[in-house]
Design a protein around this motif. Structure first.
Motif, PDB file in Angstrom:
ATOM      1  N   UNK A   1      57.108  60.778  48.506  1.00 45.13           N
ATOM      2  CA  UNK A   1      55.840  61.362  48.038  1.00 45.13           C
ATOM      3  C   UNK A   1      55.238  60.448  46.962  1.00 45.13           C
ATOM      4  N   UNK A   2      54.112  59.862  47.308  1.00 44.83           N
ATOM      5  CA  UNK A   2      53.441  58.970  46.351  1.00 44.83           C
ATOM      6  C   UNK A   2      52.815  59.785  45.227  1.00 44.83           C
ATOM      7  N   UNK A   3      52.930  59.310  44.003  1.00 47.98           N
ATOM      8  CA  UNK A   3      52.340  60.007  42.858  1.00 47.98           C
ATOM      9  C   UNK A   3      51.704  58.999  41.911  1.00 47.98           C
ATOM     10  N   UNK A   4      50.712  58.302  42.401  1.00 42.34           N
ATOM     11  CA  UNK A   4      50.012  57.368  41.521  1.00 42.34           C
ATOM     12  C   UNK A   4      48.903  58.132  40.807  1.00 42.34           C
ATOM     13  N   UNK A   5      48.279  57.464  39.872  1.00 36.31           N
ATOM     14  CA  UNK A   5      47.183  58.059  39.109  1.00 36.31           C
ATOM     15  C   UNK A   5      46.024  58.452  40.026  1.00 36.31           C
ATOM     16  N   UNK A   6      45.983  57.852  41.228  1.00 36.58           N
ATOM     17  CA  UNK A   6      44.898  58.138  42.170  1.00 36.58           C
ATOM     18  C   UNK A   6      45.270  59.241  43.177  1.00 36.58           C
ATOM     19  N   UNK A   7      46.525  59.694  43.172  1.00 36.05           N
ATOM     20  CA  UNK A   7      46.965  60.705  44.151  1.00 36.05           C
ATOM     21  C   UNK A   7      46.256  62.040  43.927  1.00 36.05           C
ATOM     22  N   UNK A   8      45.843  62.666  45.020  1.00 36.37           N
ATOM     23  CA  UNK A   8      45.191  63.982  44.932  1.00 36.37           C
ATOM     24  C   UNK A   8      45.836  64.931  45.943  1.00 36.37           C
ATOM     25  N   UNK A   9      45.617  66.226  45.726  1.00 39.34           N
ATOM     26  CA  UNK A   9      45.961  67.209  46.752  1.00 39.34           C
ATOM     27  C   UNK A   9      44.748  68.090  46.993  1.00 39.34           C
ATOM     28  N   UNK A  10      44.706  68.689  48.163  1.00 41.44           N
ATOM     29  CA  UNK A  10      43.558  69.522  48.537  1.00 41.44           C
ATOM     30  C   UNK A  10      43.807  70.972  48.135  1.00 41.44           C
ATOM     31  N   UNK A  11      42.857  71.552  47.424  1.00 35.22           N
ATOM     32  CA  UNK A  11      42.937  72.962  47.040  1.00 35.22           C
ATOM     33  C   UNK A  11      42.524  73.839  48.215  1.00 35.22           C
ATOM     34  N   UNK A  12      42.764  75.151  48.111  1.00 31.14           N
ATOM     35  CA  UNK A  12      42.509  76.033  49.262  1.00 31.14           C
ATOM     36  C   UNK A  12      41.036  76.190  49.630  1.00 31.14           C
ATOM     37  N   UNK A  13      40.128  75.668  48.784  1.00 31.57           N
ATOM     38  CA  UNK A  13      38.701  75.716  49.144  1.00 31.57           C
ATOM     39  C   UNK A  13      38.211  74.352  49.640  1.00 31.57           C
ATOM     40  N   UNK A  14      39.166  73.418  49.858  1.00 26.27           N
ATOM     41  CA  UNK A  14      38.820  72.137  50.466  1.00 26.27           C
ATOM     42  C   UNK A  14      38.522  70.995  49.508  1.00 26.27           C
ATOM     43  N   UNK A  15      38.487  71.254  48.188  1.00 25.92           N
ATOM     44  CA  UNK A  15      38.200  70.149  47.268  1.00 25.92           C
ATOM     45  C   UNK A  15      39.510  69.517  46.774  1.00 25.92           C
ATOM     46  N   UNK A  16      39.416  68.258  46.398  1.00 28.05           N
ATOM     47  CA  UNK A  16      40.601  67.513  45.965  1.00 28.05           C
ATOM     48  C   UNK A  16      40.748  67.514  44.451  1.00 28.05           C
ATOM     49  N   UNK A  17      41.993  67.586  43.993  1.00 29.23           N
ATOM     50  CA  UNK A  17      42.291  67.527  42.560  1.00 29.23           C
ATOM     51  C   UNK A  17      43.373  66.467  42.330  1.00 29.23           C
TER      52      UNK A  17
ATOM     53  N   UNK B   1      42.027  82.608  44.089  1.00 25.25           N
ATOM     54  CA  UNK B   1      42.212  81.531  43.104  1.00 25.25           C
ATOM     55  C   UNK B   1      42.785  80.282  43.765  1.00 25.25           C
ATOM     56  N   UNK B   2      42.342  79.106  43.299  1.00 20.02           N
ATOM     57  CA  UNK B   2      42.881  77.861  43.858  1.00 20.02           C
ATOM     58  C   UNK B   2      44.181  77.471  43.180  1.00 20.02           C
TER      59      UNK B   2
END
Length: 289
Positions: A1-17, A173-174
């Motif tokens: 699992x990559x965890x760089x400063x640029x890594x994001x995950x998708x929240x349940x409403x489709x936006x990335x964090x 809630x996301x």
């Protein structure tokens, strides 16, 4: 699992964090500019604050300056703040949001959270904490529907608070931002959130400092993989599926906390999980009805 400063995950409403963010819990005004500036210059794009921290204005000033300097664009940032314990209720929460937005000098927020399921203020006559929470959430749903915030969530919610919210909300809630570290491995809450497509975000990942950073198991594993105890603890949370928001005012620590592109073996993950003693260093929401 990559965890760089640029890594994001998708929240349940489709936006990335971004998976790694900068926490600013009670960071003094004199330190906040340096902390935020050094984080953004190093590539952080996720900043977490709260009305309770009393540093939104200084964070807003710093972000505005960095945008002006061309260091970052607003749309590249993910900014979270929170409704304070004294700001519960429909009208109160809407007012709190506008105050935070003005201090942060932004046109919209990326995430707005209910900071705590309880209040330290006196409950209005005839009101229960449960009904007050519900009204606060309705305010967040309005802000989301009005396009003033890109996502909404909660903080310090237990499974029972989440169950209550999920039974009555029209927008899920996301995220749930909670204290989470090997001494407080909230496995049941983590599984509950995963099964309901709610991201768990860890605060207090370093458990208030030296106690966990000098824990023999933590030291043994960090030496074995040649990473600092702080890097190990942050990566442990990420490998358990959480977002992390470590706080630091020192540039070198801000950088160190983002260098998480390594793997912890499942055997070592289990060893860290087994350190759990249900020990809290911050708020305990379990006795909030």
């Amino acid at each position: 699992m990559s965890s760089s400063i640029k890594s994001t995950i998708k929240l349940n409403n489709g936006i990335n964090i971004p998976v790694i963010g900068l926490g600013t819990y009670l960071t003094e005004d004199s330190d906040i500019e340096q902390s935020v500036r050094s984080a953004i210059e190093q590539g952080y794009r996720h900043i977490d604050t709260a009305s309770y921290y009393k540093n939104e204005k200084k964070i807003g000033d710093t972000i505005k300056q960095l945008i002006k300097e061309g260091v970052v664009k607003r749309e590249e940032l993910f900014i979270t703040t929170k409704v304070g314990t004294w700001q519960h209720g429909y009208e109160n929460a809407l007012k709190a949001f506008e105050e935070s937005l003005e201090k942060l000098q932004l046109d919209y927020l990326d995430c707005y959270l209910i900071h705590y399921p309880g209040t330290y203020s006196e409950l209005p006559k005839g009101e229960s904490m449960s009904s007050l929470r519900s009204k606060t959430w309705k305010a967040l749903e309005k802000l989301y529907n009005d396009g003033k915030v890109r996502s909404i969530g909660v903080s310090n919610y237990t499974e029972s608070h989440l169950h209550e919210l999920l039974s009555q909300c029209t927008i899920k809630p996301v995220m749930n931002q909670v204290e989470f570290h090997p001494y407080l491995f909230q496995e049941s809450l983590l599984n509950y959130c995963k099964s309901n497509d709610i991201v768990l975000e860890a605060y207090g990942s370093l458990a208030g400092g030296n106690e966990i950073l000098t824990e023999p198991v933590v030291l043994e594993i960090s030496n074995q993989i040649n990473k600092t105890p702080a890097q190990l603890l942050l990566k442990w949370a990420i490998q358990n599926g959480l977002i992390v928001i470590p706080k630091s005012i020192k540039s070198e620590r801000v950088i160190e906390n983002s260098l998480l592109d390594f793997e912890i073996s499942q055997e070592n993950i289990k060893k860290l999980n087994l350190l759990n003693k249900n020990k809290r260093f911050y708020w305990d929401p379990n006795n909030v009805n």
